[in-house]
Design a protein around this motif. Sequence first.
Motif, PDB file in Angstrom:
ATOM      1  N   ASP A 102      53.467  47.178  27.186  1.00  0.00           N
ATOM      2  CA  ASP A 102      54.121  46.583  28.367  1.00  0.00           C
ATOM      3  C   ASP A 102      53.524  45.222  28.730  1.00  0.00           C
ATOM      4  N   ASN A 103      52.985  44.544  27.719  1.00  0.00           N
ATOM      5  CA  ASN A 103      52.515  43.173  27.912  1.00  0.00           C
ATOM      6  C   ASN A 103      53.637  42.248  27.422  1.00  0.00           C
ATOM      7  N   LEU A 104      54.644  42.067  28.271  1.00  0.00           N
ATOM      8  CA  LEU A 104      55.858  41.380  27.844  1.00  0.00           C
ATOM      9  C   LEU A 104      55.636  39.885  27.608  1.00  0.00           C
ATOM     10  N   ALA A 105      54.718  39.290  28.337  1.00  0.00           N
ATOM     11  CA  ALA A 105      54.441  37.857  28.148  1.00  0.00           C
ATOM     12  C   ALA A 105      53.888  37.605  26.749  1.00  0.00           C
ATOM     13  N   LYS A 106      52.932  38.438  26.311  1.00  0.00           N
ATOM     14  CA  LYS A 106      52.359  38.298  24.962  1.00  0.00           C
ATOM     15  C   LYS A 106      53.405  38.624  23.893  1.00  0.00           C
ATOM     16  N   ALA A 107      54.243  39.618  24.169  1.00  0.00           N
ATOM     17  CA  ALA A 107      55.297  39.983  23.210  1.00  0.00           C
ATOM     18  C   ALA A 107      56.245  38.808  22.999  1.00  0.00           C
ATOM     19  N   LEU A 108      56.654  38.189  24.106  1.00  0.00           N
ATOM     20  CA  LEU A 108      57.578  37.050  24.018  1.00  0.00           C
ATOM     21  C   LEU A 108      56.933  35.885  23.275  1.00  0.00           C
ATOM     22  N   GLU A 109      55.661  35.678  23.506  1.00  0.00           N
ATOM     23  CA  GLU A 109      54.921  34.611  22.816  1.00  0.00           C
ATOM     24  C   GLU A 109      54.920  34.852  21.307  1.00  0.00           C
ATOM     25  N   CYS A 110      54.668  36.108  20.901  1.00  0.00           N
ATOM     26  CA  CYS A 110      54.651  36.453  19.465  1.00  0.00           C
ATOM     27  C   CYS A 110      56.034  36.273  18.833  1.00  0.00           C
TER      28      CYS A 110
END
Length: 536
Positions: free
Chosen positions: A178-186
């Motif tokens: 649920d770390n959506l900011a890091k997911a979007l970055e990847c």
Amino acid sequence: MENTIRELYEYGKKIMNTDYNKALEIFIKVRDEAMETNNLRLLGEVLLDMCMVYRNTSDSVNGFKTCGQALKCFQDLNDVENQARVNNFLGIFYFYSGLFQKALRCFMTAKTMVKDKDCPRLYLSILSNIGEVYKEASNYDYALAYYEKAEELASINHINDYQAMVLLNRGDVYVIKDNLAKALECYTSAFSLINHDSNMLYSGTLLNKIGVVHMKNMDLDIAKDYFLKAKEAYEKIDNKFYLIETLINLYDLEILLGNNEAIHILEQARSLATFSGADKKLAEIEKRLHDYYFLINDYKKALEHFYNYHYLENKTDSFNLIRKLEILKLENEEMKNMPSDSTLDEIIECQYNESKKIIETLEKQNLILEKQAYYDTLTDLPNRRSIDRKLQSLMNPEKGKYHALMIIDIDHFKWVNDGMGHAFGDVCLKKISKILSQEVTEANGFVGRYGGEEFLCILENIDLPSISSIAEQLRYRIEEANIKYTYKGKKLHVTISIGYTIISDLSAKSVDQYIEMADGALYEAKSSGRNAVMKR
């Protein structure tokens, strides 16, 4: 001869990512020729490419068999790097079958073999696969550590496609955490690394995943834009499997937007999943259809989709277990070829026999479930689901031939039920179904129960005179059966009306339009006094 085989092999490699079946057919020819000429190097190469095809088609059992042949080949050649490649594939096939410990063992073996060799693509692939095992085991910190090692190696060696793949895997872990900011970055970084024109499939996958992150963040308009772009990408390459997931996401998004008319998106996904045999995706769709109809108080349809969902879940679980047991059986057979004492032989034999019993039981259960899902319990005819699947699989008729689509209705069936009772009505349906099935089967056709007292018949690749003759024969055979009943003191006998249409070109009209035409012809047959055949 050798040059011809090599040219054929190169062509197979060229098409292996777009036409799996054709590529596999070519690789098998090359494999057989390599075995005949004892060309171990060519044999090993083509076996590895066969493994890649089996990986792409998730055929773990044939993949496992091919790995066994490839490993022996590269052991004879003393080729450690390719032995590592085989172990990497073995790990993948174990992983696909849910045998995670065995998968990890194979990946670790492959990693040890190539640690000091100059093959960065293979090494980072192995590292990423180890990360996948840890991700599946919910050990996300270990998974991320291996992904990061793989990404660093890909970046140093400028292997953009692999770096993008690893970034995608990292993004998936961050979504789970649920770390959506890091997911979007990847996902965004991965998207910037790939060539979108040459890798439309991967482009679509990343667009879809970016859309999911935005949907979770409730940035719904942005999410919709990404889903539509993903949909366009998959449609360009005609990849139905990945398109299904995008359509499911689009449906979920429309529901969040309060669009309760979005059911058509889910129905489109359902048609694609049925046609593609994507049972796991179909189960997800059936669950959503259940929820939709439950919310609008259509409990009959909700119950039907709830049953479908559980059937598909059980079927998928059974298939996965069968696949796992088949691989264990193959593994046991491999072990039988190795020197062992009598005790180990007894254990292996016992395991094999037990696995075989489980497989046979599951296959029987699957046949029962298949019949329950696709056949009408009263008449034993194919049900509406089977009819839909048949209609979706229709191809254009052969040159000079035609298809016929007939809708058959029992005349005054309400009179039968009201005058004689529903038990007699059921007997009547069974008798008529048996006659229709016999006649249509003789004509190499298909007939199913369309709903209530209606049946749908499909005749394929047939000449025009035969179509009208078969339709009339069906009507006559029911009349001749002389199924008698009494209604309001009158003694009557059961008859049928038939409306049919001719299909000459499926690109000119949709299947739904042909059904509408046949339904119109049935209405004319009813209006003319019933016990009649009409064409439109």
